[in-house]
Design a protein around this motif. Structure first.
Motif, PDB file in Angstrom:
ATOM      1  N   ALA A  30       0.819  -1.209   0.000  1.00  0.00           N
ATOM      2  CA  ALA A  30       0.000   0.000   0.000  1.00  0.00           C
ATOM      3  C   ALA A  30       0.856   1.263   0.000  1.00  0.00           C
ATOM      4  O   ALA A  30       0.323   2.371  -0.127  1.00  0.00           O
ATOM      5  CB  ALA A  30      -0.921   0.007   1.218  1.00  0.00           C
ATOM      6  N   GLY A  31       2.164   1.107   0.176  1.00  0.00           N
ATOM      7  CA  GLY A  31       3.054   2.263   0.167  1.00  0.00           C
ATOM      8  C   GLY A  31       3.221   2.910   1.520  1.00  0.00           C
ATOM      9  O   GLY A  31       3.843   3.967   1.629  1.00  0.00           O
ATOM     10  N   GLU A  32       2.692   2.309   2.564  1.00  0.00           N
ATOM     11  CA  GLU A  32       2.814   2.875   3.907  1.00  0.00           C
ATOM     12  C   GLU A  32       4.212   2.655   4.483  1.00  0.00           C
ATOM     13  O   GLU A  32       4.651   3.398   5.351  1.00  0.00           O
ATOM     14  CB  GLU A  32       1.768   2.252   4.835  1.00  0.00           C
ATOM     15  N   ILE A  33       4.902   1.619   4.006  1.00  0.00           N
ATOM     16  CA  ILE A  33       6.255   1.302   4.457  1.00  0.00           C
ATOM     17  C   ILE A  33       7.166   1.334   3.234  1.00  0.00           C
ATOM     18  O   ILE A  33       6.850   0.746   2.202  1.00  0.00           O
ATOM     19  CB  ILE A  33       6.310  -0.101   5.100  1.00  0.00           C
ATOM     20  N   THR A  34       8.289   2.019   3.372  1.00  0.00           N
ATOM     21  CA  THR A  34       9.231   2.058   2.251  1.00  0.00           C
ATOM     22  C   THR A  34      10.469   1.206   2.521  1.00  0.00           C
ATOM     23  O   THR A  34      11.236   0.941   1.609  1.00  0.00           O
ATOM     24  CB  THR A  34       9.675   3.504   1.966  1.00  0.00           C
ATOM     25  N   ASP A  35      10.655   0.770   3.749  1.00  0.00           N
ATOM     26  CA  ASP A  35      11.815  -0.040   4.121  1.00  0.00           C
ATOM     27  C   ASP A  35      11.488  -1.521   3.932  1.00  0.00           C
ATOM     28  O   ASP A  35      10.783  -2.121   4.741  1.00  0.00           O
ATOM     29  CB  ASP A  35      12.207   0.236   5.573  1.00  0.00           C
ATOM     30  N   ILE A  36      11.997  -2.088   2.860  1.00  0.00           N
ATOM     31  CA  ILE A  36      11.687  -3.491   2.560  1.00  0.00           C
ATOM     32  C   ILE A  36      12.464  -4.455   3.453  1.00  0.00           C
ATOM     33  O   ILE A  36      12.070  -5.613   3.589  1.00  0.00           O
ATOM     34  CB  ILE A  36      11.945  -3.800   1.072  1.00  0.00           C
ATOM     35  N   HIS A  37      13.517  -3.992   4.106  1.00  0.00           N
ATOM     36  CA  HIS A  37      14.325  -4.875   4.942  1.00  0.00           C
ATOM     37  C   HIS A  37      13.499  -5.490   6.071  1.00  0.00           C
ATOM     38  O   HIS A  37      13.562  -6.700   6.295  1.00  0.00           O
ATOM     39  CB  HIS A  37      15.534  -4.140   5.519  1.00  0.00           C
ATOM     40  N   ASN A  38      12.752  -4.669   6.767  1.00  0.00           N
ATOM     41  CA  ASN A  38      11.933  -5.191   7.866  1.00  0.00           C
ATOM     42  C   ASN A  38      10.849  -6.132   7.359  1.00  0.00           C
ATOM     43  O   ASN A  38      10.510  -7.102   8.026  1.00  0.00           O
ATOM     44  CB  ASN A  38      11.312  -4.046   8.666  1.00  0.00           C
ATOM     45  N   VAL A  39      10.315  -5.847   6.190  1.00  0.00           N
ATOM     46  CA  VAL A  39       9.291  -6.711   5.594  1.00  0.00           C
ATOM     47  C   VAL A  39       9.893  -8.076   5.283  1.00  0.00           C
ATOM     48  O   VAL A  39       9.301  -9.120   5.601  1.00  0.00           O
ATOM     49  CB  VAL A  39       8.701  -6.070   4.324  1.00  0.00           C
ATOM     50  N   MET A  40      11.073  -8.086   4.687  1.00  0.00           N
ATOM     51  CA  MET A  40      11.720  -9.349   4.333  1.00  0.00           C
ATOM     52  C   MET A  40      12.158 -10.129   5.569  1.00  0.00           C
ATOM     53  O   MET A  40      12.038 -11.350   5.616  1.00  0.00           O
ATOM     54  CB  MET A  40      12.918  -9.094   3.414  1.00  0.00           C
TER      55      MET A  40
END
Length: 99
Positions: A57-67
C-alpha cells in the motif's frame, strides 16, 4: 537468534527433571508448550502478512523489515512442521513396538 520458549526447556536444572510427574501433568505441560509455540507461529505469520500489506500500500518504504519478518515467519513455520513430523515418526515407531 534464540527461539523463544526453548531456552527454558533446555536450561532446566537436572534436579527439576528428577522430580516425578504424573503422565497427565507431563501431557498437559507439553500440550501447553505446543499451544504457545503454535500461537507464536501464527502471530509471526499475521505480522508478516500485515507488513506485506503495508508495503504494497506504500505505507512502508523499508523493505528490509518486511523481508526479515517474512523470513522469520517462514523459518518458524518450517521448524513447526519438522517438530510435527518428528512427533508423528516417534508415535509410529512406538506403535510398531511389540509388547
Amino acid at each position: 537468534m534464540e527461539i523463544s520458549g526453548l531456552g527454558s526447556v533446555m536450561n532446566t536444572p537436572s534436579t527439576q527433571l528428577e522430580q516425578t510427574a504424573s503422565p497427565a501433568e507431563v501431557a498437559r505441560s507439553f500440550s501447553e508448550f505446543m499451544t504457545n509455540a503454535l500461537e507464536k507461529v501464527d502471530q509471526a505469520q499475521v505480522e508478516s502478512s500485515q507488513l506485506n500489506q503495508k508495503y504494497m500500500a506504500g505505507e512502508i518504504t523499508d523493505i528490509h523489515n518486511v523481508m526479515i519478518s517474512s523470513q522469520k515467519a517462514a523459518v518458524m513455520l518450517q521448524m513447526t512442521m519438522e517438530v510435527r513430523n518428528k512427533a508423528v515418526e516417534a508415535y509410529q515407531e512406538i506403535m510398531r513396538m511389540q509388547v
